[in-house]
Design an enzyme around this catalytic site. Structure first.
Site, mmCIF file in Angstrom:
data_model
loop_
_atom_site.group_PDB
_atom_site.id
_atom_site.type_symbol
_atom_site.label_atom_id
_atom_site.label_comp_id
_atom_site.label_asym_id
_atom_site.label_seq_id
_atom_site.Cartn_x
_atom_site.Cartn_y
_atom_site.Cartn_z
ATOM 1 N N ASP A 12 -129.170 -41.361 2.436
ATOM 2 C CA ASP A 12 -129.272 -42.100 3.633
ATOM 3 C C ASP A 12 -128.056 -42.637 4.257
ATOM 4 O OD1 ASP A 12 -131.692 -41.533 2.858
ATOM 5 O OD2 ASP A 12 -132.590 -43.498 2.416
ATOM 6 N N GLY A 38 -134.347 -40.381 0.015
ATOM 7 C CA GLY A 38 -135.192 -39.265 -0.199
ATOM 8 C C GLY A 38 -136.426 -39.653 -0.649
ATOM 9 N N LYS A 39 -137.595 -39.189 -0.055
ATOM 10 C CA LYS A 39 -138.957 -39.727 -0.556
ATOM 11 C C LYS A 39 -139.295 -39.682 -2.108
ATOM 12 C CE LYS A 39 -140.892 -39.523 4.016
ATOM 13 N NZ LYS A 39 -140.419 -40.763 4.468
ATOM 14 N N GLY A 40 -138.669 -38.439 -2.393
ATOM 15 C CA GLY A 40 -138.936 -38.172 -4.069
ATOM 16 C C GLY A 40 -138.213 -39.213 -4.981
ATOM 17 N N GLU A 134 -141.501 -33.427 2.037
ATOM 18 C CA GLU A 134 -140.161 -33.321 2.529
ATOM 19 C C GLU A 134 -139.332 -32.230 1.749
ATOM 20 O OE1 GLU A 134 -138.114 -37.419 4.234
ATOM 21 O OE2 GLU A 134 -137.358 -36.826 2.102
ATOM 22 N N ASN A 178 -149.846 -43.068 5.697
ATOM 23 C CA ASN A 178 -149.852 -44.303 6.538
ATOM 24 C C ASN A 178 -150.880 -44.008 7.808
ATOM 25 O OD1 ASN A 178 -148.552 -42.950 8.555
ATOM 26 N ND2 ASN A 178 -146.813 -43.635 8.116
ATOM 27 N N GLY A 216 -148.711 -50.991 6.471
ATOM 28 C CA GLY A 216 -147.538 -51.497 6.782
ATOM 29 C C GLY A 216 -147.789 -53.267 6.599
ATOM 30 N N GLY A 245 -143.025 -47.451 2.049
ATOM 31 C CA GLY A 245 -144.237 -46.645 1.538
ATOM 32 C C GLY A 245 -144.145 -45.835 0.040
ATOM 33 N N ASP A 246 -142.754 -45.503 0.103
ATOM 34 C CA ASP A 246 -142.170 -44.786 -1.093
ATOM 35 C C ASP A 246 -142.441 -45.744 -2.501
ATOM 36 O OD1 ASP A 246 -141.656 -42.607 0.299
ATOM 37 O OD2 ASP A 246 -139.403 -43.208 0.542
HETATM 38 O O1 RIB Z 1 -139.251 -42.792 3.241
HETATM 39 C C1 RIB Z 1 -137.973 -43.310 3.461
HETATM 40 C C2 RIB Z 1 -137.093 -42.027 3.237
HETATM 41 O O2 RIB Z 1 -137.085 -40.970 4.209
HETATM 42 C C3 RIB Z 1 -135.629 -42.362 3.243
HETATM 43 O O3 RIB Z 1 -134.994 -42.582 2.193
HETATM 44 C C4 RIB Z 1 -134.954 -41.038 3.861
HETATM 45 O O4 RIB Z 1 -134.130 -40.101 3.194
HETATM 46 C C5 RIB Z 1 -136.060 -40.382 4.401
HETATM 47 O O5 RIB Z 1 -136.634 -39.385 3.496
#
Ligand code: RIB
Length: 296
Positions: A12, A38-40, A134, A178, A216, A245-246
């Site tokens: 990021d 990254g969401k994962g 993603e 969401n 949110g 959210g993650d």
């Molecule tokens: O959900 C947030 C994430 O979305 C970030 O970390 C970015 O890498 C995108 O994948």
């Protein structure tokens, strides 16, 4: 019991700015930072910080970003099933605004990898499988089919939204859009809370998949006994909402893996997601289970 997270790993690149540029405009930002994201990866880290055995399946490049991500994730309490490829590591350009963010993702290495079932025992030990969109939809589907065949509970965070997820609903036990993604899922603009909640009731009556909508600062809503239940978010000083959210999804998976019931897991995950926004960077503010329990 443990959790498998299948998903993206990104570097990021976060630029802080007070407003987004309009087309043709150049703005001066304040600051740039590099964070693991990254969401994962984010969802796996959120789960692992609660001390639930968590396996992350994904892919990075053999480049410097890929190496940095692997080094950082090895410090988390995670089982990494992450391959490396000549394709560059995924990158997210994140424009951090005072109370929100805008993100552009280049999937890179996330876009094309296959699941090696034999590479980890996790498929036999886990009770919960969590993924997002993603990575390639074919890999998402492959993961869901494997998870179902092994009897795991499947959770899909449909972000970024893709309509192909509708065909995969028979493989999904819990879906966690969401508000925007839920509107995309039903193909209808939702202009008020009343409309959103009515649409959630209709959707839930028509589908076996359990629906949770993350809202949110308003918290999280789900349907129980034909009524909307909302778990309010904690009110905290927001530094960065990236990854909230993650955090919710990772905590939901982890808490379900402990055997907590659905409502308890949504409650804990909502409080944890609220706490996570107090630091810059998607993973920096992800809380331990103990600190979440102190706020419940
Ligand atoms: O959900 C947030 C994430 O979305 C970030 O970390 C970015 O890498 C995108 O994948």
């Amino acid at each position: 019991m443990s959790v498998i997270v299948l998903g993206s790993l990104n570097m990021d690149i976060v630029m802080e700015t007070n407003q987004l540029p309009v087309i043709g405009e150049t703005l001066l930002g304040d600051h740039v930072d590099y964070f693991i994201g990254g969401k994962g990866a984010n969802q796996a880290v959120a789960a692992a910080r609660t001390n639930i055995a968590t396996t992350l399946i994904g892919q990075v490049g053999t480049d410097a970003f890929g190496e940095k991500i692997l080094t950082a994730l090895k410090r988390e309490n995670l089982h990494l099933q992450v391959t490396q490829t000549a394709t560059p590591t995924g990158i997210a350009a994140i424009f951090k605004l005072p109370n929100d963010n805008a993100i552009v993702v280049l999937p890179g290495a996330n876009a094309d990898f296959a699941i090696d079932v034999k590479a980890t025992n996790a498929w036999n030990d886990a009770s919960i499988f969590l993924t997002q969109l993603e990575i390639s939809l074919a890999t998402v589907q492959e993961g869901l089919q494997l998870a179902k065949a092994k009897g795991l509970t499947t959770i899909v965070n449909p972000a970024p939204f893709h309509s192909a997820i509708v065909e995969m609903l028979p493989l999904i036990d819990i879906i966690t859009p969401n508000e925007t993604e839920f509107a995309q899922l039903i193909g209808k603009e939702l202009t008020s809370d009343k409309e959103l909640e009515a649409a959630m009731l209709v959707w839930s009556a028509q589908h076996a998949t359990r629906l949770i909508v993350t809202r949110g600062s308003q918290g999280t809503s789900f349907v129980a006994d034909n009524t909307i239940q909302t778990v309010p978010a904690l009110s905290v000083a927001v530094v960065d909402t990236t990854g909230a959210g993650d955090t919710f999804n990772g905590l939901l998976a982890a808490e379900l893996a402990t055997g907590s019931n659905f409502a308890q897991a949504v409650h804990l995950a909502t409080i944890g997601a609220s706490l996570s926004v107090q630091k810059l960077g998607a993973q920096s503010g992800m809380p331990s289970r103990e600190s979440i329990l102190q706020h419940m």
